[in-house]
Write a protein that holds these residues in place. Sequence first.
Motif, PDB file in Angstrom:
ATOM      1  N   GLU A  33       6.492   4.453  -4.346  1.00 19.56           N
ATOM      2  CA  GLU A  33       7.747   3.818  -3.916  1.00 19.56           C
ATOM      3  C   GLU A  33       8.137   2.701  -4.875  1.00 19.56           C
ATOM      4  O   GLU A  33       9.282   2.623  -5.313  1.00 19.56           O
ATOM      5  N   CYS A  34       7.200   1.838  -5.201  1.00 16.19           N
ATOM      6  CA  CYS A  34       7.498   0.716  -6.092  1.00 16.19           C
ATOM      7  C   CYS A  34       7.954   1.207  -7.472  1.00 16.19           C
ATOM      8  O   CYS A  34       8.841   0.611  -8.085  1.00 16.19           O
ATOM      9  N   ALA A  35       7.363   2.284  -7.935  1.00 16.21           N
ATOM     10  CA  ALA A  35       7.707   2.828  -9.248  1.00 16.21           C
ATOM     11  C   ALA A  35       9.158   3.294  -9.312  1.00 16.21           C
ATOM     12  O   ALA A  35       9.734   3.395 -10.398  1.00 16.21           O
ATOM     13  N   GLU A  36       9.758   3.564  -8.155  1.00 15.44           N
ATOM     14  CA  GLU A  36      11.154   3.998  -8.101  1.00 15.44           C
ATOM     15  C   GLU A  36      12.145   2.869  -8.369  1.00 15.44           C
ATOM     16  O   GLU A  36      13.322   3.122  -8.579  1.00 15.44           O
ATOM     17  N   HIS A  37      11.674   1.633  -8.325  1.00 16.45           N
ATOM     18  CA  HIS A  37      12.551   0.469  -8.489  1.00 16.45           C
ATOM     19  C   HIS A  37      12.312  -0.182  -9.854  1.00 16.45           C
ATOM     20  O   HIS A  37      11.185  -0.286 -10.306  1.00 16.45           O
ATOM     21  N   ASP A  38      13.377  -0.617 -10.497  1.00 20.91           N
ATOM     22  CA  ASP A  38      13.298  -1.138 -11.866  1.00 20.91           C
ATOM     23  C   ASP A  38      12.809  -2.578 -11.981  1.00 20.91           C
ATOM     24  O   ASP A  38      12.446  -3.016 -13.059  1.00 20.91           O
ATOM     25  N   MET A  39      12.797  -3.313 -10.876  1.00 23.60           N
ATOM     26  CA  MET A  39      12.430  -4.729 -10.963  1.00 23.60           C
ATOM     27  C   MET A  39      10.985  -4.890 -11.427  1.00 23.60           C
ATOM     28  O   MET A  39      10.131  -4.073 -11.088  1.00 23.60           O
ATOM     29  N   HIS A  89       8.706  -6.982 -10.516  1.00 25.91           N
ATOM     30  CA  HIS A  89       7.721  -7.145  -9.443  1.00 25.91           C
ATOM     31  C   HIS A  89       7.333  -5.806  -8.841  1.00 25.91           C
ATOM     32  O   HIS A  89       6.170  -5.587  -8.503  1.00 25.91           O
ATOM     33  N   CYS A  90       8.268  -4.875  -8.743  1.00 28.73           N
ATOM     34  CA  CYS A  90       7.954  -3.541  -8.233  1.00 28.73           C
ATOM     35  C   CYS A  90       7.103  -2.756  -9.232  1.00 28.73           C
ATOM     36  O   CYS A  90       6.141  -2.082  -8.842  1.00 28.73           O
ATOM     37  N   GLN A  91       7.440  -2.849 -10.500  1.00 27.24           N
ATOM     38  CA  GLN A  91       6.662  -2.137 -11.520  1.00 27.24           C
ATOM     39  C   GLN A  91       5.232  -2.672 -11.602  1.00 27.24           C
ATOM     40  O   GLN A  91       4.277  -1.903 -11.739  1.00 27.24           O
ATOM     41  N   GLN A  92       5.077  -3.989 -11.504  1.00 30.09           N
ATOM     42  CA  GLN A  92       3.741  -4.588 -11.518  1.00 30.09           C
ATOM     43  C   GLN A  92       2.953  -4.182 -10.273  1.00 30.09           C
ATOM     44  O   GLN A  92       1.746  -3.909 -10.353  1.00 30.09           O
ATOM     45  N   CYS A  93       3.619  -4.121  -9.150  1.00 32.58           N
ATOM     46  CA  CYS A  93       2.970  -3.703  -7.916  1.00 32.58           C
ATOM     47  C   CYS A  93       2.536  -2.231  -8.013  1.00 32.58           C
ATOM     48  O   CYS A  93       1.431  -1.882  -7.603  1.00 32.58           O
ATOM     49  N   ALA A  94       3.395  -1.400  -8.562  1.00 30.10           N
ATOM     50  CA  ALA A  94       3.057   0.016  -8.729  1.00 30.10           C
ATOM     51  C   ALA A  94       1.788   0.171  -9.549  1.00 30.10           C
ATOM     52  O   ALA A  94       0.902   0.966  -9.203  1.00 30.10           O
ATOM     53  N   GLU A  95       1.668  -0.601 -10.606  1.00 33.78           N
ATOM     54  CA  GLU A  95       0.474  -0.537 -11.458  1.00 33.78           C
ATOM     55  C   GLU A  95      -0.768  -1.016 -10.702  1.00 33.78           C
ATOM     56  O   GLU A  95      -1.836  -0.397 -10.791  1.00 33.78           O
ATOM     57  N   ALA A  96      -0.650  -2.106  -9.965  1.00 35.33           N
ATOM     58  CA  ALA A  96      -1.787  -2.614  -9.185  1.00 35.33           C
ATOM     59  C   ALA A  96      -2.206  -1.586  -8.129  1.00 35.33           C
ATOM     60  O   ALA A  96      -3.407  -1.383  -7.898  1.00 35.33           O
ATOM     61  N   CYS A  97      -1.231  -0.936  -7.517  1.00 34.84           N
ATOM     62  CA  CYS A  97      -1.532   0.100  -6.522  1.00 34.84           C
ATOM     63  C   CYS A  97      -2.269   1.278  -7.151  1.00 34.84           C
ATOM     64  O   CYS A  97      -3.218   1.807  -6.567  1.00 34.84           O
ATOM     65  N   ARG A  98      -1.842   1.680  -8.328  1.00 35.71           N
ATOM     66  CA  ARG A  98      -2.509   2.806  -9.011  1.00 35.71           C
ATOM     67  C   ARG A  98      -3.951   2.465  -9.356  1.00 35.71           C
ATOM     68  O   ARG A  98      -4.860   3.285  -9.178  1.00 35.71           O
ATOM     69  N   ARG A  99      -4.172   1.241  -9.870  1.00 37.54           N
ATOM     70  CA  ARG A  99      -5.535   0.816 -10.199  1.00 37.54           C
ATOM     71  C   ARG A  99      -6.403   0.757  -8.948  1.00 37.54           C
ATOM     72  O   ARG A  99      -7.553   1.193  -8.954  1.00 37.54           O
ATOM     73  N   CYS A 100      -5.849   0.252  -7.859  1.00 39.17           N
ATOM     74  CA  CYS A 100      -6.589   0.138  -6.623  1.00 39.17           C
ATOM     75  C   CYS A 100      -6.913   1.526  -6.054  1.00 39.17           C
ATOM     76  O   CYS A 100      -8.031   1.768  -5.599  1.00 39.17           O
ATOM     77  N   ALA A 101      -5.955   2.416  -6.088  1.00 35.03           N
ATOM     78  CA  ALA A 101      -6.193   3.776  -5.593  1.00 35.03           C
ATOM     79  C   ALA A 101      -7.335   4.436  -6.356  1.00 35.03           C
ATOM     80  O   ALA A 101      -8.220   5.051  -5.755  1.00 35.03           O
ATOM     81  N   ALA A 102      -7.343   4.285  -7.665  1.00 33.67           N
ATOM     82  CA  ALA A 102      -8.411   4.888  -8.475  1.00 33.67           C
ATOM     83  C   ALA A 102      -9.770   4.270  -8.133  1.00 33.67           C
ATOM     84  O   ALA A 102     -10.767   4.988  -8.005  1.00 33.67           O
ATOM     85  N   VAL A 140      -2.447  -9.214  -3.681  1.00 29.06           N
ATOM     86  CA  VAL A 140      -1.598 -10.235  -4.297  1.00 29.06           C
ATOM     87  C   VAL A 140      -0.297  -9.611  -4.795  1.00 29.06           C
ATOM     88  O   VAL A 140       0.796 -10.127  -4.542  1.00 29.06           O
ATOM     89  N   ALA A 141      -0.400  -8.483  -5.492  1.00 30.56           N
ATOM     90  CA  ALA A 141       0.796  -7.824  -6.031  1.00 30.56           C
ATOM     91  C   ALA A 141       1.729  -7.354  -4.918  1.00 30.56           C
ATOM     92  O   ALA A 141       2.956  -7.512  -5.015  1.00 30.56           O
ATOM     93  N   CYS A 142       1.171  -6.785  -3.855  1.00 27.72           N
ATOM     94  CA  CYS A 142       2.001  -6.299  -2.743  1.00 27.72           C
ATOM     95  C   CYS A 142       2.689  -7.450  -2.013  1.00 27.72           C
ATOM     96  O   CYS A 142       3.867  -7.345  -1.664  1.00 27.72           O
ATOM     97  N   ASN A 143       1.966  -8.527  -1.780  1.00 30.24           N
ATOM     98  CA  ASN A 143       2.582  -9.678  -1.110  1.00 30.24           C
ATOM     99  C   ASN A 143       3.681 -10.286  -1.970  1.00 30.24           C
ATOM    100  O   ASN A 143       4.748 -10.651  -1.464  1.00 30.24           O
ATOM    101  N   HIS A 144       3.449 -10.361  -3.261  1.00 29.55           N
ATOM    102  CA  HIS A 144       4.465 -10.884  -4.178  1.00 29.55           C
ATOM    103  C   HIS A 144       5.685  -9.955  -4.216  1.00 29.55           C
ATOM    104  O   HIS A 144       6.831 -10.412  -4.154  1.00 29.55           O
ATOM    105  N   CYS A 145       5.434  -8.664  -4.297  1.00 22.81           N
ATOM    106  CA  CYS A 145       6.520  -7.684  -4.342  1.00 22.81           C
ATOM    107  C   CYS A 145       7.372  -7.774  -3.081  1.00 22.81           C
ATOM    108  O   CYS A 145       8.602  -7.815  -3.156  1.00 22.81           O
TER     109      CYS A 145
END
Length: 112
Positions: A84-90, A92-105, A21-26
Amino acid sequence: MSHEKYEEYQDCIAACHACVVACNHCAACCLQEAHVEQMVRCIALDSDCAQICQLAISFMAGGSDHVAAVCRLCADICEVCGDECAEHDMDHCQQCAEACRRCAAACRAVAG
């Protein structure tokens, strides 16, 4: 697959779903950015990440013998997308970065 094994995957399935969901939104939001050409890599990684997360969900739900391998790959792609998402200030990118980190773990925990 035993019901216990399916229960073991629930947290990872939920993290993968949230990441999809986060990636599609981003990706959708990135396409609307004023300088979309600067977001090409982010959009491409969002797409890759959403697709591998969907695959991981399917493999876990079906009790595939290849869950560990798919979850390892999913974790790797989620980490790259999150970086990559963490590099962008928006937002939606920051939220996606967090969702990606949780998913990776969560995927690393399943992969063992």
